[in-house]
Design a protein around this motif. Sequence first.
Motif, PDB file in Angstrom:
ATOM      1  N   TYR A 133       6.542   1.348 -18.624  1.00 23.39           N
ATOM      2  CA  TYR A 133       7.013   0.136 -17.966  1.00 23.39           C
ATOM      3  C   TYR A 133       6.912   0.275 -16.449  1.00 23.39           C
ATOM      4  O   TYR A 133       6.567  -0.682 -15.757  1.00 23.39           O
ATOM      5  N   ILE A 134       7.190   1.459 -15.937  1.00 21.26           N
ATOM      6  CA  ILE A 134       7.098   1.695 -14.493  1.00 21.26           C
ATOM      7  C   ILE A 134       5.662   1.492 -14.019  1.00 21.26           C
ATOM      8  O   ILE A 134       5.429   0.931 -12.945  1.00 21.26           O
ATOM      9  N   GLU A 135       4.688   1.915 -14.823  1.00 20.23           N
ATOM     10  CA  GLU A 135       3.276   1.703 -14.464  1.00 20.23           C
ATOM     11  C   GLU A 135       2.959   0.215 -14.369  1.00 20.23           C
ATOM     12  O   GLU A 135       2.246  -0.222 -13.468  1.00 20.23           O
ATOM     13  N   VAL A 139       2.122  -2.301 -10.607  1.00 22.12           N
ATOM     14  CA  VAL A 139       1.093  -3.294 -10.288  1.00 22.12           C
ATOM     15  C   VAL A 139       1.736  -4.546  -9.691  1.00 22.12           C
ATOM     16  O   VAL A 139       1.259  -5.084  -8.687  1.00 22.12           O
ATOM     17  N   LYS A 140       2.837  -4.982 -10.271  1.00 24.04           N
ATOM     18  CA  LYS A 140       3.532  -6.167  -9.771  1.00 24.04           C
ATOM     19  C   LYS A 140       4.091  -5.920  -8.371  1.00 24.04           C
ATOM     20  O   LYS A 140       3.982  -6.776  -7.490  1.00 24.04           O
ATOM     21  N   ILE A 141       4.674  -4.759  -8.168  1.00 27.52           N
ATOM     22  CA  ILE A 141       5.241  -4.426  -6.854  1.00 27.52           C
ATOM     23  C   ILE A 141       4.139  -4.357  -5.805  1.00 27.52           C
ATOM     24  O   ILE A 141       4.280  -4.889  -4.706  1.00 27.52           O
ATOM     25  N   ARG A 148       0.088   0.057  -1.572  1.00 30.91           N
ATOM     26  CA  ARG A 148       0.017   0.891  -2.773  1.00 30.91           C
ATOM     27  C   ARG A 148       1.354   1.582  -2.987  1.00 30.91           C
ATOM     28  O   ARG A 148       2.026   1.952  -2.029  1.00 30.91           O
ATOM     29  N   VAL A 149       1.717   1.761  -4.247  1.00 33.04           N
ATOM     30  CA  VAL A 149       2.980   2.419  -4.590  1.00 33.04           C
ATOM     31  C   VAL A 149       2.686   3.501  -5.614  1.00 33.04           C
ATOM     32  O   VAL A 149       1.930   3.286  -6.564  1.00 33.04           O
ATOM     33  N   ARG A 150       3.276   4.669  -5.414  1.00 32.00           N
ATOM     34  CA  ARG A 150       3.165   5.770  -6.368  1.00 32.00           C
ATOM     35  C   ARG A 150       4.574   6.195  -6.754  1.00 32.00           C
ATOM     36  O   ARG A 150       5.384   6.517  -5.891  1.00 32.00           O
TER      37      ARG A 150
END
Length: 167
Positions: A133-135, A139-141, A148-150
């Motif tokens: 779900y975090i993955e 994408v939405k964030i 980019r978010v990791r």
Amino acid sequence: MLETLITSKTRIRILVKFFINVANNGYLRGLAEELNESTNSIRKELNNLLDAGYLEKESIQNKIIYKANTKHPLFSILQKIVRQHIGLDAMIELILQRMGQVELVVLIGDYAKGIDSGTIEVVLVGKDLNSEYIEQLMVKIEHEIKRRVRFHITEEHNGEGLIVYGA
């Protein structure tokens, strides 16, 4: 949002540097190298922010070290504006709305140091967090905050980074 209010990209980068994390500080040449700007443009912006009272300076071993003035009446407002500018508030809100048992959200990497590099690294601390779900959420964030978010998921915090949410 911040670009329409403040037209100097150098000033915005300096504000991000000092107001994302109050532990961040810097000196003229170091900031010029870090931000890939001339010392003259950095000096001009530091002096403007210093004159306005947003920054304070201290002389340490023949270097003038600058940092955010936490006693300034607008400090918390500026910090909130900077965090909204990079999308931290929106990201935390999305995480907390849908993730459940998040104990800590910790900013690490460049943004914890105040460097607007375009990739935000976040440690999510909690038990039984749904990595799939975090993955999807990532994408939405990324679409919402335009960076980019990791995410790094763990059950224990090692003490590093800037805690931006704690349950």
